[in-house]
Design a protein around this motif. Structure first.
Motif, PDB file in Angstrom:
ATOM      1  N   ASN A   8       0.888  -1.163  -0.162  1.00 60.75           N
ATOM      2  CA  ASN A   8      -0.013   0.061   0.031  1.00 60.75           C
ATOM      3  C   ASN A   8       0.926   1.236   0.133  1.00 60.75           C
ATOM      4  O   ASN A   8       1.550   1.253   0.906  1.00 60.75           O
ATOM      5  CB  ASN A   8      -0.974  -0.025   1.331  1.00 60.75           C
ATOM      6  CG  ASN A   8      -1.990   1.112   1.134  1.00 60.75           C
ATOM      7  OD1 ASN A   8      -1.944   1.832   0.220  1.00 60.75           O
ATOM      8  ND2 ASN A   8      -2.545   1.432   2.032  1.00 60.75           N
ATOM      9  N   ASN A   9       1.063   2.049  -1.148  1.00 60.19           N
ATOM     10  CA  ASN A   9       1.854   3.123  -1.067  1.00 60.19           C
ATOM     11  C   ASN A   9       0.869   4.448  -1.558  1.00 60.19           C
ATOM     12  O   ASN A   9       1.636   5.468  -1.860  1.00 60.19           O
ATOM     13  CB  ASN A   9       2.820   2.857  -2.375  1.00 60.19           C
ATOM     14  CG  ASN A   9       2.452   2.658  -3.359  1.00 60.19           C
ATOM     15  OD1 ASN A   9       0.844   2.577  -3.768  1.00 60.19           O
ATOM     16  ND2 ASN A   9       3.087   2.140  -4.615  1.00 60.19           N
ATOM     17  N   SER A  10      -0.556   4.140  -1.407  1.00 64.58           N
ATOM     18  CA  SER A  10      -1.231   5.709  -1.764  1.00 64.58           C
ATOM     19  C   SER A  10      -1.802   6.288  -0.459  1.00 64.58           C
ATOM     20  O   SER A  10      -2.661   7.271  -0.425  1.00 64.58           O
ATOM     21  CB  SER A  10      -2.402   5.296  -2.751  1.00 64.58           C
ATOM     22  OG  SER A  10      -3.217   4.242  -2.144  1.00 64.58           O
ATOM     23  N   SER A  11      -1.508   5.548   0.619  1.00 58.47           N
ATOM     24  CA  SER A  11      -2.138   5.910   2.139  1.00 58.47           C
ATOM     25  C   SER A  11      -1.453   7.329   2.540  1.00 58.47           C
ATOM     26  O   SER A  11      -0.287   7.325   2.334  1.00 58.47           O
ATOM     27  CB  SER A  11      -2.154   4.769   3.026  1.00 58.47           C
ATOM     28  OG  SER A  11      -2.612   5.304   4.248  1.00 58.47           O
ATOM     29  N   GLY A  12      -2.101   8.134   3.144  1.00 60.76           N
ATOM     30  CA  GLY A  12      -1.333   9.151   3.952  1.00 60.76           C
ATOM     31  C   GLY A  12      -0.684   9.011   5.244  1.00 60.76           C
ATOM     32  O   GLY A  12       0.137   9.699   5.513  1.00 60.76           O
ATOM     33  N   VAL A  13      -0.714   7.884   5.712  1.00 60.16           N
ATOM     34  CA  VAL A  13       0.073   7.512   6.950  1.00 60.16           C
ATOM     35  C   VAL A  13       0.751   6.125   6.518  1.00 60.16           C
ATOM     36  O   VAL A  13       0.680   5.308   5.465  1.00 60.16           O
ATOM     37  CB  VAL A  13      -0.909   7.146   7.961  1.00 60.16           C
ATOM     38  CG1 VAL A  13      -1.590   8.508   8.646  1.00 60.16           C
ATOM     39  CG2 VAL A  13      -1.794   6.122   7.711  1.00 60.16           C
ATOM     40  N   THR A  15       2.226   2.279   6.994  1.00 59.48           N
ATOM     41  CA  THR A  15       1.664   1.159   7.564  1.00 59.48           C
ATOM     42  C   THR A  15       2.769   0.371   8.384  1.00 59.48           C
ATOM     43  O   THR A  15       3.917   0.855   8.575  1.00 59.48           O
ATOM     44  CB  THR A  15       1.328   0.218   6.488  1.00 59.48           C
ATOM     45  OG1 THR A  15       2.501  -0.332   5.910  1.00 59.48           O
ATOM     46  CG2 THR A  15       0.389   0.546   5.486  1.00 59.48           C
ATOM     47  N   HIS A  16       2.438  -0.656   9.328  1.00 61.54           N
ATOM     48  CA  HIS A  16       3.234  -1.115  10.084  1.00 61.54           C
ATOM     49  C   HIS A  16       4.569  -1.791   9.370  1.00 61.54           C
ATOM     50  O   HIS A  16       5.519  -1.651   9.696  1.00 61.54           O
ATOM     51  CB  HIS A  16       2.648  -2.373  10.727  1.00 61.54           C
ATOM     52  CG  HIS A  16       3.612  -3.138  11.803  1.00 61.54           C
ATOM     53  ND1 HIS A  16       4.379  -2.612  12.849  1.00 61.54           N
ATOM     54  CD2 HIS A  16       4.303  -4.485  11.652  1.00 61.54           C
ATOM     55  CE1 HIS A  16       5.148  -3.511  13.484  1.00 61.54           C
ATOM     56  NE2 HIS A  16       5.030  -4.610  12.663  1.00 61.54           N
ATOM     57  N   ALA A  17       4.182  -2.501   8.100  1.00 66.73           N
ATOM     58  CA  ALA A  17       5.467  -2.886   7.132  1.00 66.73           C
ATOM     59  C   ALA A  17       6.003  -1.856   6.743  1.00 66.73           C
ATOM     60  O   ALA A  17       7.406  -1.895   6.619  1.00 66.73           O
ATOM     61  CB  ALA A  17       4.763  -3.919   6.030  1.00 66.73           C
ATOM     62  N   GLU A  18       5.598  -0.593   6.235  1.00 65.05           N
ATOM     63  CA  GLU A  18       6.551   0.646   5.800  1.00 65.05           C
ATOM     64  C   GLU A  18       7.338   1.281   6.792  1.00 65.05           C
ATOM     65  O   GLU A  18       8.506   1.456   6.585  1.00 65.05           O
ATOM     66  CB  GLU A  18       5.380   1.218   5.195  1.00 65.05           C
ATOM     67  CG  GLU A  18       4.848   0.990   3.824  1.00 65.05           C
ATOM     68  CD  GLU A  18       3.727   2.087   3.272  1.00 65.05           C
ATOM     69  OE1 GLU A  18       3.546   1.896   2.041  1.00 65.05           O
ATOM     70  OE2 GLU A  18       3.303   2.711   4.188  1.00 65.05           O
ATOM     71  N   ARG A  19       6.664   1.190   7.954  1.00 68.22           N
ATOM     72  CA  ARG A  19       7.412   1.839   9.175  1.00 68.22           C
ATOM     73  C   ARG A  19       8.595   1.014   9.538  1.00 68.22           C
ATOM     74  O   ARG A  19       9.708   1.186   9.815  1.00 68.22           O
ATOM     75  CB  ARG A  19       6.387   1.900  10.500  1.00 68.22           C
ATOM     76  CG  ARG A  19       6.909   2.936  11.421  1.00 68.22           C
ATOM     77  CD  ARG A  19       6.245   2.800  12.707  1.00 68.22           C
ATOM     78  NE  ARG A  19       5.048   3.550  12.421  1.00 68.22           N
ATOM     79  CZ  ARG A  19       3.752   2.985  12.149  1.00 68.22           C
ATOM     80  NH1 ARG A  19       3.837   1.804  12.520  1.00 68.22           N
ATOM     81  NH2 ARG A  19       2.731   3.608  11.752  1.00 68.22           N
ATOM     82  N   LYS A  20       8.571  -0.608   9.287  1.00 68.60           N
ATOM     83  CA  LYS A  20       9.816  -1.260   9.595  1.00 68.60           C
ATOM     84  C   LYS A  20      10.734  -1.347   8.744  1.00 68.60           C
ATOM     85  O   LYS A  20      12.111  -1.310   8.975  1.00 68.60           O
ATOM     86  CB  LYS A  20       8.977  -2.862   9.756  1.00 68.60           C
ATOM     87  CG  LYS A  20       8.528  -3.098  11.167  1.00 68.60           C
ATOM     88  CD  LYS A  20       9.278  -3.121  12.377  1.00 68.60           C
ATOM     89  CE  LYS A  20       8.502  -3.270  13.301  1.00 68.60           C
ATOM     90  NZ  LYS A  20       9.078  -3.381  14.868  1.00 68.60           N
ATOM     91  N   MET A  21      10.325  -0.970   7.453  1.00 63.98           N
ATOM     92  CA  MET A  21      11.354  -0.587   6.385  1.00 63.98           C
ATOM     93  C   MET A  21      12.254   0.658   6.378  1.00 63.98           C
ATOM     94  O   MET A  21      13.128   0.771   5.805  1.00 63.98           O
ATOM     95  CB  MET A  21      10.674  -0.973   4.914  1.00 63.98           C
ATOM     96  CG  MET A  21      10.175  -2.246   4.455  1.00 63.98           C
ATOM     97  SD  MET A  21       9.787  -2.444   2.961  1.00 63.98           S
ATOM     98  CE  MET A  21       8.259  -1.363   3.058  1.00 63.98           C
ATOM     99  N   THR A  22      11.636   1.568   7.316  1.00 64.24           N
ATOM    100  CA  THR A  22      12.328   2.981   7.136  1.00 64.24           C
ATOM    101  C   THR A  22      13.393   2.763   8.442  1.00 64.24           C
ATOM    102  O   THR A  22      13.397   1.886   9.280  1.00 64.24           O
ATOM    103  CB  THR A  22      11.318   3.917   7.628  1.00 64.24           C
ATOM    104  OG1 THR A  22      10.390   3.620   8.862  1.00 64.24           O
ATOM    105  CG2 THR A  22      10.169   4.180   6.564  1.00 64.24           C
ATOM    106  N   ASN A  23      14.105   3.646   8.624  1.00 60.52           N
ATOM    107  CA  ASN A  23      15.526   3.961   9.446  1.00 60.52           C
ATOM    108  C   ASN A  23      15.280   4.912  10.321  1.00 60.52           C
ATOM    109  O   ASN A  23      16.269   5.503  10.687  1.00 60.52           O
ATOM    110  CB  ASN A  23      16.627   3.960   8.540  1.00 60.52           C
ATOM    111  CG  ASN A  23      17.938   3.415   9.545  1.00 60.52           C
ATOM    112  OD1 ASN A  23      17.503   2.941  10.505  1.00 60.52           O
ATOM    113  ND2 ASN A  23      19.040   4.017   9.337  1.00 60.52           N
ATOM    114  N   TYR A  24      13.904   5.567  10.436  1.00 59.77           N
ATOM    115  CA  TYR A  24      13.960   6.642  11.532  1.00 59.77           C
ATOM    116  C   TYR A  24      12.690   6.478  12.342  1.00 59.77           C
ATOM    117  O   TYR A  24      12.010   5.507  12.052  1.00 59.77           O
ATOM    118  CB  TYR A  24      13.879   7.815  10.820  1.00 59.77           C
ATOM    119  CG  TYR A  24      12.566   8.163   9.892  1.00 59.77           C
ATOM    120  CD1 TYR A  24      12.745   7.614   8.524  1.00 59.77           C
ATOM    121  CD2 TYR A  24      11.443   8.601  10.217  1.00 59.77           C
ATOM    122  CE1 TYR A  24      11.549   7.944   7.707  1.00 59.77           C
ATOM    123  CE2 TYR A  24      10.362   8.539   9.326  1.00 59.77           C
ATOM    124  CZ  TYR A  24      10.538   8.262   8.189  1.00 59.77           C
ATOM    125  OH  TYR A  24       9.379   8.376   7.458  1.00 59.77           O
TER     126      TYR A  24
END
Length: 315
Positions: A8-13, A15-24
């Motif tokens: 999911n890449n169209s949401s304004g926030v 997701t849990h999976a996207e947050r895990k892939m970030t480094n901040y």
């Protein structure tokens, strides 16, 4: 049909999976046994303590490490006291300089008032401020009379044989430079003065705990562990021969320095009021608990979760 949360890449926030892939952002991690310091390890060098010394709060360190730490802190306190004394002397000189400037400005203003170059409106306002309360008419009248007398003397001083007289064209006085309203101009930028503070403590501190406490060389206790017969064996309790671990409650007797488990201290040492090993006299206040970091499990105590706070967004 809605997309899967991992793609999911169209949401304004996030997701849990996207947050895990970030480094901040805020990160939380469970601390295991490998992250815990052993109960007999030095909290300064994190190695097995050589000639272990115990402070009054139960923190173990090597004799060499703790003496070097105390000596370095004393040198730093001396340097901080010297910097603070120099700062106070500089502030004193700055205050004297400002006082001299204020006195010179006062003399210059008085001289200009004597020759009639002062601003009458500003002078009247200053007289009103000096008079204080407007109800004090007598004081205000005296100040006004003095001001009028000063103006008359100024007119007499200005008229001289070399003076061309009132018919000559008057030279305009230089106007004072106005204050710029542009706060972004470097000359209008506020100045930040660095203030030097005295040291928080005049004695060495032990920083092994969350709240630092005083550390003195005379209050340190030399700990005596009973080691097993095999090389590199675990340390044992001299009373029950059980292995001492991070999950154990280990007490050190201040008079002799022997390390005994808390159960044996309650069963043998405190009732007899003497050490189980050397029969030295021991009181309840002479028992110091060794501070351990736990085992990483809930039953072992200590900190189990580490949290690191960072910026939520980076622009």
């Amino acid at each position: 049909m809605a997309k899967h949360s991992k793609s999911n890449n169209s949401s304004g926030v996030f997701t849990h999976a996207e947050r895990k892939m970030t480094n901040y952002g805020t990160k939380t991690r469970r601390l295991g046994r490998e992250s815990k310091r052993k109960f007999d390890a030095c909290h300064l060098c994190l190695q097995p303590a050589r000639t272990p010394m115990l402070c009054g709060q139960g923190h173990i360190s090597c004799r060499e490490c703790v003496m070097a730490n105390i000596l370095e802190q004393k040198h730093e306190i001396e340097r901080a006291n010297k910097r603070y004394a120099e700062y106070l002397e500089q502030q004193k000189k700055e205050g004297e300089r400002r006082e001299r400037e204020r006195e010179s400005q006062e003399v210059e203003r008085y001289r200009k008032r004597e020759v009639g170059l002062g601003d009458s409106m500003k002078e009247k306002r200053r007289l009103d401020v000096e008079a204080g309360d407007s109800k004090d008419e007598g004081k205000r009248a005296r100040l006004l009379l003095e001001h009028q007398g000063t103006s008359a003397r100024a007119v007499t001083a200005l008229i001289s044989p070399e003076d061309p007289g009132p018919s000559a064209p008057k030279q305009p006085l230089p106007k004072p430079a106005g204050k710029l309203s542009s706060f972004w101009v470097p000359s209008q930028a506020p100045s930040a003065e660095s203030a030097v503070k005295p040291p928080a403590s005049q004695s060495a501190q032990c920083f092994a705990a969350r709240t630092p406490h005083a550390l003195r060389l005379k209050s340190l206790i030399e700990v005596r562990f009973r080691a097993g017969s095999a090389p590199g064996a675990e340390k044992l309790c001299p009373a029950c021969d059980r292995a001492l671990l991070n999950s154990s409650q280990i007490d050190v007797l201040r008079p002799c320095g022997h390390a005994i488990c808390h159960r044996c201290v309650g069963n043998f040492v405190l009732p007899a009021k003497e050490c189980f090993v050397c029969q030295a006299k021991v009181a309840a206040k002479d028992v110091v608990r060794i501070d351990t970091e736990g085992t990483g499990f809930a039953g072992g105590g200590g900190q189990m979760v580490a949290t690191r706070y960072e910026a939520a967004l980076q622009v």
